[in-house]
Design an enzyme around this catalytic site. Structure first.
Site, PDB file in Angstrom:
ATOM      1  N   TYR A 138      -5.461  17.665   1.948  1.00 55.27           N
ATOM      2  CA  TYR A 138      -5.318  17.888   3.397  1.00 55.27           C
ATOM      3  C   TYR A 138      -4.769  19.272   3.712  1.00 55.27           C
ATOM      4  O   TYR A 138      -5.045  19.831   4.762  1.00 55.27           O
ATOM      5  CB  TYR A 138      -4.363  16.843   4.005  1.00 55.27           C
ATOM      6  N   LYS A 193      -6.190   8.868  -9.577  1.00 61.72           N
ATOM      7  CA  LYS A 193      -7.467   8.953 -10.285  1.00 61.72           C
ATOM      8  C   LYS A 193      -7.247   9.810 -11.528  1.00 61.72           C
ATOM      9  O   LYS A 193      -7.901  10.840 -11.736  1.00 61.72           O
ATOM     10  CB  LYS A 193      -8.524   9.548  -9.330  1.00 61.72           C
ATOM     11  N   ASP A 225     -10.417   3.692  -7.345  1.00 62.95           N
ATOM     12  CA  ASP A 225     -11.622   2.872  -7.154  1.00 62.95           C
ATOM     13  C   ASP A 225     -11.320   1.407  -7.462  1.00 62.95           C
ATOM     14  O   ASP A 225     -11.699   0.500  -6.713  1.00 62.95           O
ATOM     15  CB  ASP A 225     -12.803   3.398  -7.999  1.00 62.95           C
ATOM     16  N   ASP A 249      -5.045   7.581   3.002  1.00 62.94           N
ATOM     17  CA  ASP A 249      -5.782   7.533   4.265  1.00 62.94           C
ATOM     18  C   ASP A 249      -6.848   6.441   4.202  1.00 62.94           C
ATOM     19  O   ASP A 249      -6.967   5.600   5.089  1.00 62.94           O
ATOM     20  CB  ASP A 249      -6.432   8.904   4.517  1.00 62.94           C
ATOM     21  N   ASP A 253      -6.642   2.281   5.801  1.00 59.15           N
ATOM     22  CA  ASP A 253      -7.620   1.736   6.756  1.00 59.15           C
ATOM     23  C   ASP A 253      -8.202   0.437   6.207  1.00 59.15           C
ATOM     24  O   ASP A 253      -8.356  -0.549   6.936  1.00 59.15           O
ATOM     25  CB  ASP A 253      -8.777   2.725   6.986  1.00 59.15           C
TER      26      ASP A 253
HETATM   27  C1  IPM Z   1      -4.709   8.825  10.004  1.00 51.93           C
HETATM   28  C2  IPM Z   1      -5.867   9.566  10.588  1.00 51.93           C
HETATM   29  C3  IPM Z   1      -5.620  11.060  10.448  1.00 51.93           C
HETATM   30  C4  IPM Z   1      -5.544  11.366   8.971  1.00 51.93           C
HETATM   31  C5  IPM Z   1      -6.638  11.956  11.154  1.00 51.93           C
HETATM   32  C6  IPM Z   1      -6.799  11.589  12.609  1.00 51.93           C
HETATM   33  C7  IPM Z   1      -6.300  13.403  11.014  1.00 51.93           C
HETATM   34  O1  IPM Z   1      -7.050   9.170   9.999  1.00 51.93           O
HETATM   35  O2  IPM Z   1      -3.573   8.986  10.513  1.00 51.93           O
HETATM   36  O3  IPM Z   1      -4.911   8.068   9.059  1.00 51.93           O
HETATM   37  O4  IPM Z   1      -6.568  11.572   8.321  1.00 51.93           O
HETATM   38  O5  IPM Z   1      -4.431  11.407   8.452  1.00 51.93           O
HETATM   39 MG    MG Z   2      -6.841   7.546   8.653  1.00 50.93          MG
END
Ligand code: IPM
Ligand code: MG
Length: 358
Positions: A138, A193, A225, A249, A253
């Site tokens: 990042y 990884k 993975d 990240d 999710d």
């Molecule tokens: C998160 C989001 C952010 C990230 C984006 C919006 C920059 O996906 O907070 O997980 O990738 O960190």
């Molecule tokens: Mg995210």
């Protein structure tokens, strides 16, 4: 306590307003909380030409904690990268040194039917993902898109980023994760990884070193993975997961959807002094913005995390979380978690219900 309130874009204003109702209850009872508002994301760009205006950064630096709604919207997608809402979010994380991102994935029993997995696979799910937030691909340099000579001798564009972690970066987030594991089920899984990436090899070594200071915590390691696969195969095998920025990240999710309701999940991003930024893990949902139908519970639960981690007031954190459990048990549901036979309510009515339950 000084609190910077940054509603941001889309549904940000509506959901933050409900969390502020909860804070107002506590204020009314004598809690010393001062709230000051600032712009971030698209709202920052619209008001001050910058997704993270100087005024907002100053306000946030001076505050003990930051409460954030969400950033982003289709109207900002064509802006130059540095002006986009997401950049405001990445910059505030970096500027405030919020390196430890805590993302719980917790399933409320009444919502088990909302998960896309079988109820018996997810019932009782309670995972904490600790994602490193200020390093990795990042922020690594060099990065960019440039012309280079291609296989046919002609110029072509290449895009590149740098995955990089220093020992000190890994060590500090590992300490946070072990500390949290100590207070929970005492199991920590480090995800990387290392079979392919040197960056991950270092990560694994440093986490193993730190583990020696926490003999009570059982450490395991998984390649990312495999971790992704295990998360849907048998998510309840996990207690705390620690991982880098990009893997975290993605996995967070994925983990959030195990609970079937991204609108329920809060997050905390902490520096080494437990100063923190608190936000729901969902986005700005521009498609439903302004209609008073968004789910404010993730933002309200983020206030609970604020009490737990920054204000070190577990009793108030428990009280807010109990109030949320109660409104769920009473059958109150915003559209995202509504099922037949439950009581569909608006965003503001949900906020009021939590206040009543408190
Ligand atoms: C998160 C989001 C952010 C990230 C984006 C919006 C920059 O996906 O907070 O997980 O990738 O960190
Ligand atoms: Mg995210």
């Amino acid at each position: 306590m000084k609190l910077a309130v940054l509603p941001g874009d889309g549904i940000g204003k509506e959901i933050v307003a409900q969390a502020v109702k909860v804070l107002d209850v506590l204020k009314g009872e004598g809690a010393g909380i001062e709230m000051e508002y600032g712009h971030i994301g698209g709202a920052g760009y619209d008001a001050e030409g910058d997704p993270l205006p100087e005024t907002t950064l100053k306000l946030s630096r001076e505050a003990d904690a930051v409460l954030l709604g969400a950033v982003g919207g289709p109207q900002y997608d064509k802006l130059d990268r540095p002006l986009r809402p997401e950049r405001g979010l990445l910059r505030i994380r970096k500027e405030l040194n919020l390196f430890a991102n805590l993302r719980p994935a917790l399933l409320y029993p009444e919502l088990a039917g909302a998960s896309s997995l079988k109820p018996e696979v997810v019932a009782g799910l309670d995972i904490m993902i600790v994602r490193e937030l200020t390093g990795d691909v990042y922020f690594g340099q060099p990065r960019g898109i440039e012309m280079r000579v291609g296989p046919n001798g002609q110029g072509e564009r290449v895009g590149f980023n740098t995955m990089i972690y220093s020992e000190s970066e890994v060590r500090r987030v590992a300490h946070v994760a072990f500390g949290i594991a100590l207070k929970r089920g005492r199991r920590l899984c480090s995800v990387e990884k290392a079979n392919v990436l040197e960056c991950s090899e270092l990560w694994r070594d440093v986490v193993a070193e730190v583990a020696k200071e926490y003999p009570e915590v059982e450490l395991s390691s998984l390649y990312v993975d495999n971790a992704a696969m295990q998360l849907v195969r048998n998510p309840k095998q996990f207690d705390v997961i620690v991982t880098g920025n990009i893997f975290g990240d993605i996995l967070s999710d994925q983990a959030s959807m195990l609970s079937g309701s991204i609108g329920m999940l809060p997050s905390a991003s902490l520096d080494e002094h437990n100063k923190g930024m608190y936000e729901p893990i969902h986005g700005s949902a521009p498609d439903i913005a302004g209609r008073d139908i968004a789910n404010p519970l993730a933002t309200i639960l983020s206030v609970a995390m604020m009490y737990r981690y920054t204000f070190a007031d577990a009793a108030t954190a428990d009280r807010i979380e109990t109030a949320v459990k109660k409104v769920i048990a009473q059958g109150y549901r915003t559209g995202d978690i509504w099922t037949e036979g439950t009581n569909r309510v608006s965003c503001s009515a949900m906020g009021d219900a939590v206040v009543a339950a408190m």
